[in-house]
Design an enzyme around this catalytic site. Sequence first.
Site, mmCIF file in Angstrom:
data_model
loop_
_atom_site.group_PDB
_atom_site.id
_atom_site.type_symbol
_atom_site.label_atom_id
_atom_site.label_comp_id
_atom_site.label_asym_id
_atom_site.label_seq_id
_atom_site.Cartn_x
_atom_site.Cartn_y
_atom_site.Cartn_z
ATOM 1 N N ASP A 184 -4.627 12.794 -8.451
ATOM 2 C CA ASP A 184 -3.449 13.381 -9.066
ATOM 3 C C ASP A 184 -2.924 14.497 -8.110
ATOM 4 O OD1 ASP A 184 -1.578 14.346 -10.506
ATOM 5 O OD2 ASP A 184 -2.971 15.591 -11.909
ATOM 6 N N ASN A 219 0.386 16.163 -8.699
ATOM 7 C CA ASN A 219 1.369 17.132 -9.198
ATOM 8 C C ASN A 219 0.708 17.698 -10.443
ATOM 9 O OD1 ASN A 219 1.432 14.556 -10.843
ATOM 10 N ND2 ASN A 219 3.550 14.729 -11.092
ATOM 11 N N ASP A 222 0.181 -4.664 -6.461
ATOM 12 C CA ASP A 222 -0.232 -5.598 -7.579
ATOM 13 C C ASP A 222 1.139 -6.024 -8.029
ATOM 14 O OD1 ASP A 222 -1.587 -6.771 -9.949
ATOM 15 O OD2 ASP A 222 -2.843 -4.850 -9.779
ATOM 16 N N ASP A 227 -1.390 -10.825 -10.294
ATOM 17 C CA ASP A 227 -2.190 -10.501 -11.484
ATOM 18 C C ASP A 227 -2.049 -11.812 -12.552
ATOM 19 O OD1 ASP A 227 -3.360 -8.602 -13.541
ATOM 20 O OD2 ASP A 227 -1.423 -9.414 -14.735
ATOM 21 N N GLU A 284 -5.712 -13.248 -8.817
ATOM 22 C CA GLU A 284 -6.486 -13.220 -9.786
ATOM 23 C C GLU A 284 -6.444 -14.483 -10.685
ATOM 24 O OE1 GLU A 284 -7.512 -10.582 -13.893
ATOM 25 O OE2 GLU A 284 -5.479 -11.076 -13.411
ATOM 26 N N HIS A 294 -11.396 -2.857 -12.317
ATOM 27 C CA HIS A 294 -10.971 -1.874 -13.291
ATOM 28 C C HIS A 294 -10.945 -2.482 -14.800
ATOM 29 C CE1 HIS A 294 -7.530 -4.547 -12.333
ATOM 30 N NE2 HIS A 294 -6.882 -4.145 -13.619
ATOM 31 N N ASP A 295 -11.537 -4.123 -14.755
ATOM 32 C CA ASP A 295 -11.535 -4.689 -16.059
ATOM 33 C C ASP A 295 -12.784 -4.976 -16.622
ATOM 34 O OD1 ASP A 295 -8.708 -4.916 -16.420
ATOM 35 O OD2 ASP A 295 -8.897 -6.904 -15.265
HETATM 36 C C1 NOJ Z 1 -5.356 -8.576 -15.321
HETATM 37 C C2 NOJ Z 1 -5.345 -7.071 -14.975
HETATM 38 O O1 NOJ Z 1 -6.498 -6.831 -14.257
HETATM 39 C C3 NOJ Z 1 -5.629 -6.504 -16.335
HETATM 40 O O2 NOJ Z 1 -5.951 -4.989 -16.356
HETATM 41 C C4 NOJ Z 1 -4.465 -6.585 -17.136
HETATM 42 O O3 NOJ Z 1 -4.547 -5.892 -18.499
HETATM 43 C C5 NOJ Z 1 -4.165 -8.056 -17.372
HETATM 44 N N1 NOJ Z 1 -4.224 -8.740 -16.130
HETATM 45 C C6 NOJ Z 1 -2.762 -8.347 -18.200
HETATM 46 O O4 NOJ Z 1 -1.758 -8.234 -17.117
#
Ligand code: NOJ
Length: 554
Positions: free
Chosen positions: A40, A42, A117, A219, A280, A342-343
């Site tokens: 971050d 700010n 992305d 994505d 992805e 991140h998932d």
């Molecule tokens: C894949 C992304 O990695 C995820 O974080 C997102 O929730 C879904 N696609 C929907 O865009």
Amino acid sequence: MLHRVTFSSQTFQTSNNAANVPSWWRSAVFYEVYIRSFQDSNDDGIGDLRGIAQRLPYLKSLGVDAIWITPFYPSPMADFGYDVSDYTGVDPSFGTMADFDSLIQAAHDLGIRIVIDLVLNHTSDVHPWFAEARSSRGNPKRDWYIWRDAKPDGSPPNNWTGFFGGSAWQWDAHTGQYYLHLFLDRQPDLNWRNPAVVQAMELVLRFWLDKGVDGFRLDAINFLIKHEAFPDMPIATNATGGDLVQYHIYVNNQPELHPLLQHVRRILESYPGDRVLIGETGTLKAPELSQFYGAGLDEIHLPMIVLPLHTTWQAQAMRECLLEFYAGLPERAVPHFVFSNHDDKRLITRYGLEHHRSIAMLLLTLSGSPILYYGDEIAMCDMYVPPEKRVDTAGMINPENYPGRDPNRTPMQWNASTNAGFTAETVESWLPINENRSTINVETQAQDPDSTLSFYKSLLHFRSSSRALREGSIQFLEDSGDVLAYLRECGDERLLIVINFGSDSPVLDLSVLTDHAHCVLSSTMQRPEAVAVAEVTLNAYESMLFRLTSNKEG
Ligand code: NOJ
């Protein structure tokens, strides 16, 4: 108990990855920056573009070649940026377009590439396109999204479920039809069979390519096209014979998807500078993954291979999984291994701390272009986020069983201070910061030559200097118990990587491979002098990288 592993030169198999064209992405190490959690700048508790720019010197010293930045477009943040309301803007919480321009310039000055992305499958429900589409059935943008009538009893048009739970159809009372959303109801799916959608998105691609981005991470790209007849999807027990699950075969990888991917690829290739498409694709199957490269390698350069993420940390299982992918890859295709993101749960949380460095050793010495997730390099782990602090919608659906993705998205730990150097000390960060920041942080580990960060750095820097690791062939040992072993070779450079998945201390007999092995790096950070070896004993869970030479050379 000592277990003896004897290498035999006959037992190696060769992969078909002939990566001998100098495109940067063929051997690059990518690094995922989950923007909200990186830095971050700010003092609003949310990571931003300027924050990334501030940390570029760190990324340079770490030794990564490119960063993938998660969505920073204007968004109501129902899915933290994966619900885009303007594809050519910057959300104020992440900065301004000028910040983006400065970031890309500064990154390029340091030799770091920027991949952004791109969420093509769906928009936010507040995107002006959707606002128009839902305003009336006759609106010209109506067909930009996917609308269907209810069944006579008022229920959704078919049994499709969304990936965040519940029906994939949302009723729109105003126009009296359902719209499709494979993710949240606030993320309506676009209709990619409509040429106007393709054209609109082409402009988006060109906008960012003109700005100089080095590529896109596409994505949920496997879902772009849906089966024309919208048939019910099959339901069966899952792979382990447990719960009933829906198999999304009528939205995944439909044949009409591939001409679209070729179209996107052609747009990229009309620009100078060797830009890259990462995809992805969600697939866990090697033959299906191959299709995303395209028959003429003319679709996605780097479809993500997430299978290791779903594989037990066990030598035999990992070996089989890797061999399956290498064997199934099209000629000259580059594997893009993803072990964390991140998932999903972080590496340590999934596999255990004792394996953490060996996972890095594996990922960074396999043939292909790997990707790291921010914080992997300092051994960040998932943190328990109490229900009242959870912000990920996915974690609110069934909080008892699934805490969502907040635990693996907590802010980067830069130092030991209260807010870990992520944001000002007086500010509450958007997600809590892990208490283990006192030891798990960049500043502390940078001063310790035996730290995980030092190990990652050594590995990354060795990789960048080694043609065998970046471009060489890979050969796996056939059967080696708890030890996964493989050779990487290019010209005169010959490397052996051995990874002990077990708690025993196996003795490796290297005599058929070499009479002289020099240990370049060990996960325990012990670096013995070059050893004229017949035997090496691995510690429990240890991994080692050897340079093999003959006595004459050594
Ligand atoms: C894949 C992304 O990695 C995820 O974080 C997102 O929730 C879904 N696609 C929907 O865009």
